[in-house]
Design a protein around this motif. Structure first.
Motif, PDB file in Angstrom:
ATOM      1  N   ARG A 121     -35.676  -4.911 -20.349  1.00 62.62           N
ATOM      2  CA  ARG A 121     -35.558  -5.821 -21.481  1.00 62.62           C
ATOM      3  C   ARG A 121     -34.091  -6.190 -21.621  1.00 62.62           C
ATOM      4  NH1 ARG A 121     -36.676  -2.369 -25.497  1.00 62.62           N
ATOM      5  NH2 ARG A 121     -36.033  -3.863 -27.045  1.00 62.62           N
ATOM      6  N   TRP A 122     -33.848  -7.463 -21.818  1.00 62.02           N
ATOM      7  CA  TRP A 122     -32.490  -8.003 -21.917  1.00 62.02           C
ATOM      8  C   TRP A 122     -32.355  -8.829 -23.187  1.00 62.02           C
ATOM      9  CZ3 TRP A 122     -28.890  -6.549 -18.365  1.00 62.02           C
ATOM     10  CH2 TRP A 122     -29.372  -5.910 -17.222  1.00 62.02           C
ATOM     11  N   GLU A 123     -31.155  -8.838 -23.755  1.00 63.35           N
ATOM     12  CA  GLU A 123     -30.905  -9.622 -24.962  1.00 63.35           C
ATOM     13  C   GLU A 123     -31.072 -11.113 -24.728  1.00 63.35           C
ATOM     14  OE1 GLU A 123     -27.034  -8.645 -26.476  1.00 63.35           O
ATOM     15  OE2 GLU A 123     -27.710  -6.717 -27.254  1.00 63.35           O
ATOM     16  N   SER A 124     -30.789 -11.564 -23.490  1.00 62.84           N
ATOM     17  CA  SER A 124     -30.825 -12.999 -23.212  1.00 62.84           C
ATOM     18  C   SER A 124     -30.921 -13.259 -21.715  1.00 62.84           C
ATOM     19  CB  SER A 124     -29.552 -13.670 -23.739  1.00 62.84           C
ATOM     20  OG  SER A 124     -28.432 -13.200 -23.014  1.00 62.84           O
ATOM     21  N   GLN A 125     -31.232 -14.479 -21.382  1.00 65.90           N
ATOM     22  CA  GLN A 125     -31.243 -14.915 -19.989  1.00 65.90           C
ATOM     23  C   GLN A 125     -29.840 -14.814 -19.388  1.00 65.90           C
ATOM     24  OE1 GLN A 125     -34.138 -16.034 -18.296  1.00 65.90           O
ATOM     25  NE2 GLN A 125     -32.874 -15.942 -16.479  1.00 65.90           N
ATOM     26  N   GLU A 126     -28.835 -15.072 -20.211  1.00 66.88           N
ATOM     27  CA  GLU A 126     -27.454 -14.984 -19.745  1.00 66.88           C
ATOM     28  C   GLU A 126     -27.080 -13.546 -19.363  1.00 66.88           C
ATOM     29  OE1 GLU A 126     -28.109 -18.592 -21.989  1.00 66.88           O
ATOM     30  OE2 GLU A 126     -28.379 -16.524 -22.625  1.00 66.88           O
ATOM     31  N   ALA A 127     -27.543 -12.573 -20.138  1.00 74.29           N
ATOM     32  CA  ALA A 127     -27.272 -11.165 -19.817  1.00 74.29           C
ATOM     33  C   ALA A 127     -27.936 -10.785 -18.497  1.00 74.29           C
ATOM     34  CB  ALA A 127     -27.763 -10.260 -20.941  1.00 74.29           C
ATOM     35  N   LEU A 128     -29.151 -11.262 -18.280  1.00 71.15           N
ATOM     36  CA  LEU A 128     -29.847 -10.998 -17.020  1.00 71.15           C
ATOM     37  C   LEU A 128     -29.123 -11.666 -15.854  1.00 71.15           C
ATOM     38  CD1 LEU A 128     -32.190  -9.893 -15.357  1.00 71.15           C
ATOM     39  CD2 LEU A 128     -33.507 -11.927 -16.033  1.00 71.15           C
ATOM     40  N   ALA A 129     -28.645 -12.880 -16.059  1.00 70.32           N
ATOM     41  CA  ALA A 129     -27.908 -13.584 -15.001  1.00 70.32           C
ATOM     42  C   ALA A 129     -26.632 -12.835 -14.631  1.00 70.32           C
ATOM     43  CB  ALA A 129     -27.592 -15.010 -15.445  1.00 70.32           C
TER      44      ALA A 129
END
Length: 96
Positions: free
Chosen positions: A57-65
Motif C-alpha cells: 500500500r502506497w500513499e500515492s502513485q508518485e510514491a510508488l513511482a
C-alpha cells in the motif's frame, strides 16, 4: 492523489526458489523506510512455493513511482534476471 495498492507476483524458475526468496527479503527493509510506503509485506504461496507475492500500500502513485526508481529495486532487478520465470504487477485502488 489517493492511496493505491499493489499486488506483485514473482515466480522463481525451478531450482532458484531460495535465491529469489533471499533477494526479495533483501528489498523489504529498504522499501519499508521509503517515503510514502504504508505496507510492504512479502508472502509465499502455500500451494506453489515458487510463487512469491508482495502486498503493498502506497500513499500515492508518485510514491510508488519513486520506489520503482530506487537503487535497491534496480539492484534487485539486475540480480534476479536469471532466477525469475514470470512476474506480474497489478496496481489497484480500493473501492469499498
Amino acid at each position: 492523489m489517493s492511496e493505491i495498492a499493489v499486488v506483485a507476483i514473482s515466480v522463481a524458475k525451478p531450482g532458484y526458489e531460495e535465491q529469489l526468496r533471499q533477494a526479495l527479503e533483501g528489498i523489504v527493509g529498504p522499501t519499508r523506510k521509503e517515503q510514502g510506503v504504508l505496507q510492504y509485506d512479502l508472502h509465499r504461496d502455500l500451494q506453489e512455493p515458487r510463487r512469491f507475492v508482495f502486498v503493498e500500500r502506497w500513499e500515492s502513485q508518485e510514491a510508488l513511482a519513486a520506489h520503482a526508481k530506487s537503487a535497491h529495486i534496480a539492484a534487485y532487478k539486475q540480480a534476479v534476471t536469471d532466477w525469475v520465470e514470470h512476474s506480474e504487477i497489478r496496481v489497484v485502488s480500493k473501492i469499498v
